[in-house]
Motif scaffolding. Structure first.
Motif, mmCIF file in Angstrom:
data_model
loop_
_atom_site.group_PDB
_atom_site.id
_atom_site.type_symbol
_atom_site.label_atom_id
_atom_site.label_comp_id
_atom_site.label_asym_id
_atom_site.label_seq_id
_atom_site.Cartn_x
_atom_site.Cartn_y
_atom_site.Cartn_z
ATOM 1 N N MET A 1 0.832 -1.184 0.000
ATOM 2 C CA MET A 1 0.000 0.000 0.000
ATOM 3 C C MET A 1 0.874 1.244 0.000
ATOM 4 O O MET A 1 1.717 1.412 0.872
ATOM 5 C CB MET A 1 -0.895 -0.018 1.234
ATOM 6 N N GLU A 2 0.698 2.102 -0.947
ATOM 7 C CA GLU A 2 1.463 3.344 -1.054
ATOM 8 C C GLU A 2 0.882 4.375 -0.085
ATOM 9 O O GLU A 2 -0.307 4.663 -0.123
ATOM 10 C CB GLU A 2 1.377 3.872 -2.492
ATOM 11 N N PRO A 3 1.691 4.913 0.841
ATOM 12 C CA PRO A 3 1.172 5.920 1.763
ATOM 13 C C PRO A 3 0.621 7.129 0.999
ATOM 14 O O PRO A 3 1.209 7.583 0.030
ATOM 15 C CB PRO A 3 2.386 6.326 2.591
ATOM 16 N N ALA A 4 -0.506 7.635 1.490
ATOM 17 C CA ALA A 4 -1.184 8.728 0.804
ATOM 18 C C ALA A 4 -0.466 10.061 0.980
ATOM 19 O O ALA A 4 -0.546 10.917 0.117
ATOM 20 C CB ALA A 4 -2.616 8.829 1.306
ATOM 21 N N GLY A 5 0.192 10.251 2.062
ATOM 22 C CA GLY A 5 0.848 11.535 2.311
ATOM 23 C C GLY A 5 0.800 11.858 3.793
ATOM 24 O O GLY A 5 0.731 10.972 4.638
ATOM 25 N N MET A 6 0.821 13.144 4.090
ATOM 26 C CA MET A 6 0.880 13.571 5.481
ATOM 27 C C MET A 6 -0.350 13.149 6.277
ATOM 28 O O MET A 6 -0.235 12.902 7.471
ATOM 29 C CB MET A 6 1.083 15.089 5.561
ATOM 30 N N ASP A 7 -1.511 13.045 5.649
ATOM 31 C CA ASP A 7 -2.697 12.555 6.366
ATOM 32 C C ASP A 7 -2.438 11.153 6.911
ATOM 33 O O ASP A 7 -2.731 10.842 8.067
ATOM 34 C CB ASP A 7 -3.922 12.513 5.450
ATOM 35 N N TYR A 8 -1.885 10.317 6.056
ATOM 36 C CA TYR A 8 -1.560 8.940 6.427
ATOM 37 C C TYR A 8 -0.577 8.921 7.596
ATOM 38 O O TYR A 8 -0.796 8.235 8.601
ATOM 39 C CB TYR A 8 -0.973 8.221 5.208
ATOM 40 N N PHE A 9 0.495 9.702 7.495
ATOM 41 C CA PHE A 9 1.521 9.690 8.536
ATOM 42 C C PHE A 9 1.030 10.322 9.827
ATOM 43 O O PHE A 9 1.427 9.893 10.912
ATOM 44 C CB PHE A 9 2.804 10.367 8.044
ATOM 45 N N CYS A 10 0.166 11.300 9.731
ATOM 46 C CA CYS A 10 -0.396 11.932 10.919
ATOM 47 C C CYS A 10 -1.124 10.892 11.768
ATOM 48 O O CYS A 10 -1.013 10.892 12.991
ATOM 49 C CB CYS A 10 -1.333 13.065 10.507
ATOM 50 N N ASP A 11 -1.842 9.990 11.119
ATOM 51 C CA ASP A 11 -2.533 8.920 11.839
ATOM 52 C C ASP A 11 -1.557 7.842 12.311
ATOM 53 O O ASP A 11 -1.661 7.349 13.430
ATOM 54 C CB ASP A 11 -3.588 8.264 10.940
ATOM 55 N N GLN A 12 -0.614 7.489 11.460
ATOM 56 C CA GLN A 12 0.256 6.349 11.733
ATOM 57 C C GLN A 12 1.301 6.609 12.820
ATOM 58 O O GLN A 12 1.688 5.682 13.532
ATOM 59 C CB GLN A 12 0.948 5.883 10.451
ATOM 60 N N VAL A 13 1.800 7.832 12.961
ATOM 61 C CA VAL A 13 2.833 8.087 13.979
ATOM 62 C C VAL A 13 2.285 7.964 15.394
ATOM 63 O O VAL A 13 3.049 7.895 16.349
ATOM 64 C CB VAL A 13 3.531 9.465 13.805
ATOM 65 N N GLN A 14 0.963 7.910 15.516
ATOM 66 C CA GLN A 14 0.347 7.784 16.836
ATOM 67 C C GLN A 14 0.295 6.340 17.330
ATOM 68 O O GLN A 14 -0.068 6.094 18.476
ATOM 69 C CB GLN A 14 -1.070 8.363 16.797
ATOM 70 N N GLN A 15 0.687 5.399 16.476
ATOM 71 C CA GLN A 15 0.683 3.979 16.841
ATOM 72 C C GLN A 15 1.610 3.742 18.035
ATOM 73 O O GLN A 15 2.682 4.330 18.115
ATOM 74 C CB GLN A 15 1.156 3.123 15.669
ATOM 75 N N LYS A 16 1.196 2.872 18.938
ATOM 76 C CA LYS A 16 2.018 2.564 20.116
ATOM 77 C C LYS A 16 2.823 1.273 19.936
ATOM 78 O O LYS A 16 3.801 1.053 20.640
ATOM 79 C CB LYS A 16 1.137 2.452 21.368
ATOM 80 N N ASP A 17 2.416 0.432 18.985
ATOM 81 C CA ASP A 17 3.092 -0.830 18.734
ATOM 82 C C ASP A 17 4.495 -0.576 18.165
ATOM 83 O O ASP A 17 4.648 0.145 17.175
ATOM 84 C CB ASP A 17 2.263 -1.662 17.746
ATOM 85 N N VAL A 18 5.503 -1.155 18.796
ATOM 86 C CA VAL A 18 6.893 -0.923 18.401
ATOM 87 C C VAL A 18 7.152 -1.357 16.955
ATOM 88 O O VAL A 18 7.767 -0.625 16.183
ATOM 89 C CB VAL A 18 7.871 -1.636 19.370
ATOM 90 N N GLY A 19 6.657 -2.527 16.584
ATOM 91 C CA GLY A 19 6.857 -3.012 15.216
ATOM 92 C C GLY A 19 6.234 -2.081 14.191
ATOM 93 O O GLY A 19 6.820 -1.796 13.149
ATOM 94 N N ARG A 20 5.050 -1.596 14.491
ATOM 95 C CA ARG A 20 4.364 -0.677 13.580
ATOM 96 C C ARG A 20 5.111 0.656 13.501
ATOM 97 O O ARG A 20 5.229 1.241 12.430
ATOM 98 C CB ARG A 20 2.917 -0.473 14.061
ATOM 99 N N ARG A 21 5.609 1.125 14.634
ATOM 100 C CA ARG A 21 6.380 2.374 14.631
ATOM 101 C C ARG A 21 7.629 2.242 13.760
ATOM 102 O O ARG A 21 7.976 3.163 13.032
ATOM 103 C CB ARG A 21 6.788 2.761 16.058
ATOM 104 N N MET A 22 8.282 1.091 13.858
ATOM 105 C CA MET A 22 9.491 0.878 13.060
ATOM 106 C C MET A 22 9.156 0.920 11.567
ATOM 107 O O MET A 22 9.888 1.516 10.774
ATOM 108 C CB MET A 22 10.160 -0.452 13.430
ATOM 109 N N GLN A 23 8.047 0.314 11.184
ATOM 110 C CA GLN A 23 7.635 0.302 9.783
ATOM 111 C C GLN A 23 7.251 1.703 9.317
ATOM 112 O O GLN A 23 7.684 2.163 8.261
ATOM 113 C CB GLN A 23 6.458 -0.659 9.605
ATOM 114 N N VAL A 24 6.454 2.395 10.107
ATOM 115 C CA VAL A 24 6.000 3.753 9.744
ATOM 116 C C VAL A 24 7.188 4.711 9.689
ATOM 117 O O VAL A 24 7.257 5.575 8.815
ATOM 118 C CB VAL A 24 4.932 4.253 10.747
ATOM 119 N N GLY A 25 8.136 4.546 10.599
ATOM 120 C CA GLY A 25 9.317 5.410 10.602
ATOM 121 C C GLY A 25 10.105 5.289 9.311
ATOM 122 O O GLY A 25 10.534 6.293 8.737
#
Length: 126
Positions: free
Chosen positions: A1-25
């Protein structure tokens, strides 16, 4: 899935899961490194403020890998925004100073390097 942009990242950086944070980062680093793809970076100032605030939380994370990734991403924001990063210096400076006392050498060095980058690019003398 191609990230949409800042809207996508604004939601995703709030994740608390370490694995998800590593991927989003990693996705955010790739996004910031491509100016054509990240053209919406500064379109919504509140969204940008929220992303920077959340990344500051990453820097304060007890997981050193998340903290390092947070430092990397903030460094990418400084590179990308340069002088326009100035309003965020107050937000990120205290967590960076706290990290300079971290038990891990790598975290201390990265925090110091980011402070130097802030001095050079976002708040140069004069």
């Amino acid at each position: 899935m191609e990230p949409a942009g800042m809207d996508y990242f604004c939601d995703q950086v709030q994740q608390k899961d370490v694995g998800r944070r590593m991927q989003v980062g990693q996705e955010l680093l790739e996004y910031l490194s491509d100016p054509a793809r990240s053209s919406d970076l500064e379109q919504d100032q509140q969204r940008l403020d929220k992303v920077i605030d959340e990344l500051t939380g990453w820097v304060n994370s007890s997981n050193f890998k998340v903290a390092l990734l947070g430092l990397d991403v903030l460094g990418a924001f400084v590179d990308r925004l340069s002088g326009r990063f100035k309003p965020y210096i107050g937000t990120v400076l205290l967590p960076l100073i706290d990290r300079m006392g971290d038990a891990k050498d790598q975290v201390r060095e990265q925090a110091q390097n980011l402070i130097l980058k802030l001095m050079d690019e976002a708040a140069p003398p004069m």
